[in-house]
Design a protein around this motif. Structure first.
Motif, short mmCIF file in Angstrom:
data_model
loop_
_atom_site.label_atom_id
_atom_site.label_comp_id
_atom_site.label_asym_id
_atom_site.label_seq_id
_atom_site.Cartn_x
_atom_site.Cartn_y
_atom_site.Cartn_z
N GLU A 117 87.71 65.36 22.73
CA GLU A 117 88.96 64.85 23.30
C GLU A 117 90.18 65.62 22.84
OE1 GLU A 117 89.18 60.56 22.97
OE2 GLU A 117 87.00 60.51 22.83
N GLN A 118 89.98 66.58 21.96
CA GLN A 118 91.05 67.42 21.43
C GLN A 118 92.16 66.63 20.75
OE1 GLN A 118 91.96 69.86 24.89
NE2 GLN A 118 90.55 71.41 24.15
N VAL A 119 91.78 65.55 20.06
CA VAL A 119 92.73 64.81 19.23
C VAL A 119 92.70 65.48 17.85
CG1 VAL A 119 93.28 62.59 18.15
CG2 VAL A 119 92.32 62.66 20.47
N PRO A 120 93.83 65.98 17.37
CA PRO A 120 93.82 66.66 16.07
C PRO A 120 93.51 65.69 14.93
CG PRO A 120 96.05 66.58 16.96
CD PRO A 120 95.15 65.99 17.99
N VAL A 121 92.79 66.22 13.92
CA VAL A 121 92.36 65.42 12.78
C VAL A 121 92.74 66.13 11.48
CG1 VAL A 121 90.36 64.44 11.57
CG2 VAL A 121 90.41 64.47 14.08
N ILE A 122 93.25 65.33 10.54
CA ILE A 122 93.47 65.77 9.17
C ILE A 122 92.52 64.94 8.32
CG2 ILE A 122 95.09 65.77 7.21
CD1 ILE A 122 97.38 66.03 9.28
N LEU A 123 91.72 65.60 7.47
CA LEU A 123 90.81 64.88 6.59
C LEU A 123 91.30 64.97 5.15
CD1 LEU A 123 87.22 65.75 7.88
CD2 LEU A 123 88.53 63.66 8.21
N ILE A 124 91.13 63.85 4.45
CA ILE A 124 91.52 63.75 3.04
C ILE A 124 90.30 63.25 2.28
CG2 ILE A 124 93.05 62.57 1.42
CD1 ILE A 124 95.02 62.22 3.76
N THR A 125 90.04 63.87 1.11
CA THR A 125 88.87 63.45 0.33
C THR A 125 89.12 63.52 -1.16
OG1 THR A 125 86.50 63.73 0.00
CG2 THR A 125 87.80 65.74 0.33
N ALA A 126 88.49 62.60 -1.88
CA ALA A 126 88.51 62.62 -3.33
C ALA A 126 87.29 63.38 -3.86
CB ALA A 126 88.52 61.20 -3.88
N PHE A 127 86.36 63.71 -2.96
CA PHE A 127 85.12 64.39 -3.35
C PHE A 127 84.95 65.68 -2.58
CE2 PHE A 127 84.66 59.78 -3.63
CZ PHE A 127 84.42 59.64 -4.99
N PRO A 128 85.83 66.67 -2.84
CA PRO A 128 85.78 67.91 -2.06
C PRO A 128 84.59 68.78 -2.48
CG PRO A 128 87.40 68.11 -3.80
CD PRO A 128 86.89 66.70 -3.85
N SER A 129 84.07 69.46 -1.49
CA SER A 129 83.06 70.49 -1.75
C SER A 129 83.27 71.57 -0.70
CB SER A 129 81.64 69.91 -1.66
OG SER A 129 81.27 69.70 -0.32
N THR A 130 82.85 72.76 -1.02
CA THR A 130 82.99 73.87 -0.08
C THR A 130 82.19 73.60 1.19
OG1 THR A 130 83.25 75.36 -1.97
CG2 THR A 130 82.80 76.37 0.15
N ALA A 131 81.02 73.02 1.03
CA ALA A 131 80.16 72.73 2.20
C ALA A 131 80.83 71.72 3.14
CB ALA A 131 78.80 72.22 1.74
#
Length: 164
Positions: A117-131
């Motif tokens: 649907e081409q709705v832009p998304v920003i993700l936020i995480t406390a558990f980042p990983s490169t994968a």
């Protein structure tokens, strides 16, 4: 005017900066308690206001993000899960800001669903990983932010996405 329930949260759930007057009317909409749940109902946004969905199972984080978005002059609607968001009419949102790890569908699952649907998304995480970051960016996520973060970083990302 029809008012619909957007989401419910277990009490006690108080949105930071959400001042309710004697009629329980807030900047986000109307709220009322029903048993041990706070029902947050949406009012139509101001004409031309940007609509931002906040999707996070952590009530404090959702509250803080909603207040930040409100302070930018945009209209924030809070959802307690990706599943709750996906069950709504989500094409009306200009942007989705979501946590990555939540019960049910994850932020990555949400980004994949919204990619079509081409709705832009920003993700936020406390558990980042490169994968996870690679997977998010492959799904079209515009910004991948690690908690704790500087609010200015998120503001810059929101402004960049809104300018596209």
């Amino acid at each position: 005017m029809a008012i619909r329930i957007v989401d419910c949260f277990p009490l006690p759930w108080v949105r930071t900066g959400l001042a309710l007057n004697s009629n329980n009317r807030s900047a986000t909409g109307w709220s009322r308690t029903e048993g041990d749940r706070l029902l947050v109902e949406a009012l139509p946004p101001i004409e031309g206001a940007r609509m931002i969905a906040i999707v996070d199972d952590d009530e404090d984080v959702a509250s803080a993000l909603g207040s930040l978005v409100d302070s930018m002059g945009m209209f924030a609607t809070l959802f307690s899960s990706a599943d709750s968001f996906l069950s709504e009419e989500h094409g009306k949102f200009d942007l989705v800001i979501s946590d990555v790890q939540m019960p049910g569908a994850s932020g990555i699952d949400l980004a994949m669903a919204l990619q079509v649907e081409q709705v832009p998304v920003i993700l936020i995480t406390a558990f980042p990983s490169t994968a996870i970051e690679r997977q998010a960016l492959a799904c079209g996520v515009r910004c991948f932010i690690r908690k704790p973060f500087d609010p200015d970083e998120l503001i810059a990302c929101i402004e960049k996405v809104m300018a596209e």
